[in-house]
Scaffold this active site. Sequence first.
Site, PDB file in Angstrom:
ATOM      1  N   CYS A 129      -4.210   3.371   6.952  1.00 29.69           N
ATOM      2  CA  CYS A 129      -3.188   2.401   7.374  1.00 29.69           C
ATOM      3  C   CYS A 129      -3.713   1.471   8.474  1.00 29.69           C
ATOM      4  O   CYS A 129      -4.633   0.704   8.218  1.00 29.69           O
ATOM      5  CB  CYS A 129      -1.893   3.112   7.768  1.00 29.69           C
ATOM      6  SG  CYS A 129      -0.471   2.002   7.773  1.00 29.69           S
ATOM      7  N   HIS A 156      -0.812   5.507   2.573  1.00 32.45           N
ATOM      8  CA  HIS A 156      -0.915   6.839   3.169  1.00 32.45           C
ATOM      9  C   HIS A 156      -1.173   7.879   2.084  1.00 32.45           C
ATOM     10  O   HIS A 156      -0.222   8.330   1.448  1.00 32.45           O
ATOM     11  CB  HIS A 156       0.385   7.180   3.906  1.00 32.45           C
ATOM     12  CG  HIS A 156       0.568   6.413   5.171  1.00 32.45           C
ATOM     13  ND1 HIS A 156       0.128   6.876   6.384  1.00 32.45           N
ATOM     14  CD2 HIS A 156       1.117   5.199   5.412  1.00 32.45           C
ATOM     15  CE1 HIS A 156       0.401   5.992   7.328  1.00 32.45           C
ATOM     16  NE2 HIS A 156       1.010   4.964   6.756  1.00 32.45           N
ATOM     17  N   GLU A 198      -1.789  10.915   2.458  1.00 32.10           N
ATOM     18  CA  GLU A 198      -1.143  12.177   2.853  1.00 32.10           C
ATOM     19  C   GLU A 198       0.354  12.159   2.563  1.00 32.10           C
ATOM     20  O   GLU A 198       1.030  13.163   2.692  1.00 32.10           O
ATOM     21  CB  GLU A 198      -1.425  12.462   4.333  1.00 32.10           C
ATOM     22  CG  GLU A 198      -0.588  11.694   5.348  1.00 32.10           C
ATOM     23  CD  GLU A 198      -1.035  10.257   5.593  1.00 32.10           C
ATOM     24  OE1 GLU A 198      -1.802   9.702   4.775  1.00 32.10           O
ATOM     25  OE2 GLU A 198      -0.604   9.664   6.609  1.00 32.10           O
TER      26      GLU A 198
END
Lengths: 224, 259
Positions: free
Chosen positions: A91, A200, A202
């Site tokens: 990011c 992202h 994750e």
Amino acid sequence: MIAPVISKVPQPTVTVLDYGSGNVRSAVRALERAGAAVLLSSRPEDVLNADGLVVPGVGAFATVMKELKRVDGLRMIGRRVAGGRAVLAICVGLQILFDDGVEHGNREPGMGEWPGTVELLDAPVVPHMGWNTVDVPQGSTLFAGVENERFYFVHSYGVQKWDFDVAQPRMKPPLVTWSEHGSRFIAAVENGPLCATQFHPEKSGDAGARLLRNWVDSLRPRSA
Amino acid sequence: MSLAIRVIPCLDVDAGRVVKGVNFRDLLDAGDPVQLAHRYDRAGADELTFLDVTASSGDRETTYEVVARTAGEVFIPLTVGGGVRGVGEVDKLLRCGADKASINTAAVARPDVIDEITRHFGSQVLVLSVDARRTPADGSSRTASGFEVTTHGGRQGTGIDAVEWAREAADRGVGEILLNSIDADGTKAGFDLELIRAVRAVVRVPIIASGGAGEPGHFPPAVAAGADAVLAASMFHFGPDNVLAEVKTALREAGYEVR
């Protein structure tokens, strides 16, 4: 009872750079699930010695730069990249690798690993928030198996030009993955040891988990 | 290639347990937020929202625990609302693994808190939750837009124009607006499309439409009215097992992109 199979493959070590605030728990847990032994730390020995370094980034460009400097993060990232040691930036972590960022009319210098300016996205609805598709180039390691999946983005700024198709010795040319919100912007870069995603992984469910596994697997020493 | 419309189930959590009940045969413990989060993740939810309805601050610690457990196991975005007063609560939620915090009453009481939170963490972490209801067409309580901000789950009027409030909050820096229609909430008769249109006309940030969803066919009109995401609670909790997929099918058939 069957005896557990002890894996002989060494588990790669990954340090998630601990600086500033924000949700880093998800990144740590997702990397663990991708097969890495993970530390959350900003201690130089942890940051420099790990097989891989993850640079999370949430918030404003200028704030992230300031906080990174506070833990000597910029120097440590630079050291790793110069030594060919893997770094994955996420990011705003991707954004600060470019020349500079313009937020609220202020131009802030970035690390300048790649040429380009981070600017406000030109779209009717900003922030760009949600699951979007990506346009992956041939030969991507990071996106192997998830080329056609959606990833979770949340950002208002992005890089809309890539101007660094430089051939480096012993290195594949940089691979740039694009996405689109109003106009095209850079969703990911794979450039030797330095990888970065604007989204992202994750937080991108199974697709993100696969991408992180691809990256963690790339940290394992090549078998002879 | 474009952004998918987000479909978001919302769970009310009280002292670490899901309240209002959830009707799934395939869960061992339908009151466990983590199990439900898993189930919704598998069903294709694009994001999850926890609304902490815990009354006592002592029990709130349990909420943080639940957020941490959920974020450690379910890798889609998680928003947590309820009891957020300022930078302190947001920081704690993010450290537990939440991605966004939603704020309602505290921002109505003191709008500067929006600037404080977004300056600290960036716009993307803050969702403004607006509980809007229609004001009587002829009374003195009528607001310019015809919609008023309420607090305490719609029981208390504030006299503040809901559309103007959304615009001000977006100017102050919120990253997203969760627009809940108190009139439509619980009716299962569809979203308040006029409310969505009115707010869409004045803000550039994403809008999450909420309140009134009763069937998959209710979702495409909310998107046509300007919603970027749709949120529902009871319809997902009590609907058929595949209701989330049906909502996505309805959106896809209406020409919208879904994940």
